[in-house]
Design a protein around this motif. Structure first.
Motif, mmCIF file in Angstrom:
data_model
loop_
_atom_site.group_PDB
_atom_site.id
_atom_site.type_symbol
_atom_site.label_atom_id
_atom_site.label_comp_id
_atom_site.label_asym_id
_atom_site.label_seq_id
_atom_site.Cartn_x
_atom_site.Cartn_y
_atom_site.Cartn_z
ATOM 1 N N LEU A 47 -99.674 -38.851 3.164
ATOM 2 C CA LEU A 47 -99.018 -39.236 4.410
ATOM 3 C C LEU A 47 -97.587 -38.722 4.458
ATOM 4 C CD1 LEU A 47 -99.192 -40.869 7.049
ATOM 5 C CD2 LEU A 47 -98.452 -42.859 5.741
ATOM 6 N N LEU A 48 -96.880 -38.816 3.334
ATOM 7 C CA LEU A 48 -95.514 -38.304 3.265
ATOM 8 C C LEU A 48 -95.485 -36.791 3.487
ATOM 9 C CD1 LEU A 48 -92.531 -38.957 2.691
ATOM 10 C CD2 LEU A 48 -93.025 -38.487 0.293
ATOM 11 N N CYS A 49 -96.443 -36.078 2.919
ATOM 12 C CA CYS A 49 -96.526 -34.624 3.127
ATOM 13 C C CYS A 49 -96.779 -34.294 4.595
ATOM 14 C CB CYS A 49 -97.614 -34.020 2.265
ATOM 15 S SG CYS A 49 -97.204 -33.936 0.526
ATOM 16 N N LEU A 50 -97.668 -35.038 5.234
ATOM 17 C CA LEU A 50 -97.953 -34.797 6.648
ATOM 18 C C LEU A 50 -96.736 -35.059 7.525
ATOM 19 C CD1 LEU A 50 -101.542 -36.256 7.050
ATOM 20 C CD2 LEU A 50 -100.841 -33.870 7.243
ATOM 21 N N ILE A 51 -95.941 -36.049 7.164
ATOM 22 C CA ILE A 51 -94.733 -36.351 7.929
ATOM 23 C C ILE A 51 -93.682 -35.262 7.720
ATOM 24 C CG2 ILE A 51 -92.784 -37.954 8.083
ATOM 25 C CD1 ILE A 51 -94.781 -40.215 7.537
ATOM 26 N N CYS A 52 -93.575 -34.752 6.505
ATOM 27 C CA CYS A 52 -92.517 -33.784 6.188
ATOM 28 C C CYS A 52 -92.827 -32.360 6.655
ATOM 29 C CB CYS A 52 -92.255 -33.767 4.690
ATOM 30 S SG CYS A 52 -91.441 -35.254 4.108
ATOM 31 N N MET A 53 -94.090 -32.017 6.848
ATOM 32 C CA MET A 53 -94.432 -30.634 7.207
ATOM 33 C C MET A 53 -93.775 -30.153 8.498
ATOM 34 S SD MET A 53 -98.235 -29.779 5.712
ATOM 35 C CE MET A 53 -99.037 -30.192 7.182
ATOM 36 N N PRO A 54 -93.761 -30.919 9.587
ATOM 37 C CA PRO A 54 -93.080 -30.420 10.783
ATOM 38 C C PRO A 54 -91.584 -30.227 10.564
ATOM 39 C CG PRO A 54 -94.489 -32.268 11.357
ATOM 40 C CD PRO A 54 -94.469 -32.174 9.872
ATOM 41 N N LEU A 55 -90.973 -31.122 9.792
ATOM 42 C CA LEU A 55 -89.541 -30.984 9.518
ATOM 43 C C LEU A 55 -89.253 -29.709 8.730
ATOM 44 C CD1 LEU A 55 -88.681 -34.650 8.515
ATOM 45 C CD2 LEU A 55 -88.125 -33.498 10.652
ATOM 46 N N ILE A 56 -90.044 -29.466 7.711
ATOM 47 C CA ILE A 56 -89.843 -28.275 6.880
ATOM 48 C C ILE A 56 -90.079 -27.011 7.695
ATOM 49 C CG2 ILE A 56 -90.770 -27.011 4.903
ATOM 50 C CD1 ILE A 56 -91.323 -29.781 3.624
ATOM 51 N N ARG A 57 -91.108 -27.028 8.542
ATOM 52 C CA ARG A 57 -91.410 -25.855 9.369
ATOM 53 C C ARG A 57 -90.264 -25.538 10.322
ATOM 54 N NH1 ARG A 57 -96.339 -26.654 12.886
ATOM 55 N NH2 ARG A 57 -94.810 -27.542 14.277
ATOM 56 N N VAL A 58 -89.678 -26.558 10.936
ATOM 57 C CA VAL A 58 -88.575 -26.332 11.876
ATOM 58 C C VAL A 58 -87.344 -25.825 11.137
ATOM 59 C CG1 VAL A 58 -87.005 -27.468 13.487
ATOM 60 C CG2 VAL A 58 -89.442 -27.958 13.592
ATOM 61 N N VAL A 59 -87.065 -26.388 9.973
ATOM 62 C CA VAL A 59 -85.908 -25.936 9.184
ATOM 63 C C VAL A 59 -86.079 -24.476 8.776
ATOM 64 C CG1 VAL A 59 -84.721 -26.220 6.977
ATOM 65 C CG2 VAL A 59 -85.251 -28.220 8.359
ATOM 66 N N LEU A 60 -87.247 -24.134 8.254
ATOM 67 C CA LEU A 60 -87.474 -22.751 7.824
ATOM 68 C C LEU A 60 -87.470 -21.775 8.993
ATOM 69 C CD1 LEU A 60 -90.179 -23.247 5.049
ATOM 70 C CD2 LEU A 60 -87.738 -22.811 4.783
ATOM 71 N N THR A 61 -87.983 -22.206 10.136
ATOM 72 C CA THR A 61 -87.945 -21.359 11.328
ATOM 73 C C THR A 61 -86.515 -21.118 11.770
ATOM 74 O OG1 THR A 61 -90.102 -22.178 12.020
ATOM 75 C CG2 THR A 61 -88.762 -21.132 13.699
ATOM 76 N N GLY A 62 -85.691 -22.168 11.746
ATOM 77 C CA GLY A 62 -84.279 -22.012 12.107
ATOM 78 C C GLY A 62 -83.556 -21.054 11.173
ATOM 79 N N ILE A 63 -83.846 -21.160 9.879
ATOM 80 C CA ILE A 63 -83.229 -20.240 8.913
ATOM 81 C C ILE A 63 -83.674 -18.806 9.176
ATOM 82 C CG2 ILE A 63 -83.202 -19.595 6.463
ATOM 83 C CD1 ILE A 63 -83.334 -22.616 5.839
ATOM 84 N N LEU A 64 -84.945 -18.624 9.475
ATOM 85 C CA LEU A 64 -85.454 -17.286 9.770
ATOM 86 C C LEU A 64 -84.788 -16.709 11.022
ATOM 87 C CD1 LEU A 64 -87.559 -15.101 8.999
ATOM 88 C CD2 LEU A 64 -89.110 -16.244 10.571
#
Length: 76
Positions: free
Chosen positions: A29-46
């Motif tokens: 459940l924690l992984c599912l919650i964190c995946m959108p956050l990580i994706r947005v952060v990495l997209t912003g960095i890219l």
């Protein structure tokens, strides 16, 4: 009558009782919650690396909105 129990209390109880299937479910459940956050952060960095400042600003706005929605959800 429904008596709500905080997730933290359930997690500590399951961990103390060695209910590893429940602990693994909480980790998933924690992984599912964190995946959108990580994706947005990495997209912003890219976007920043590619010089796309407008898109990076949009990604930062989405990140702030996600953080606010999580904060409001945990406040209940």
């Amino acid at each position: 009558v429904y008596d709500p129990i905080p997730l933290e209390v359930l997690f500590r109880h399951d961990l103390a009782q060695n209910h590893w299937s429940a602990v693994l479910s909480y980790a998933g459940l924690l992984c599912l919650i964190c995946m959108p956050l990580i994706r947005v952060v990495l997209t912003g960095i890219l976007f920043l690396k590619n010089g796309e400042r407008a898109l990076a600003a949009i990604a930062a706005t989405v990140l702030v909105l996600l953080a606010v929605s999580f904060a409001l959800g945990f406040g209940h």
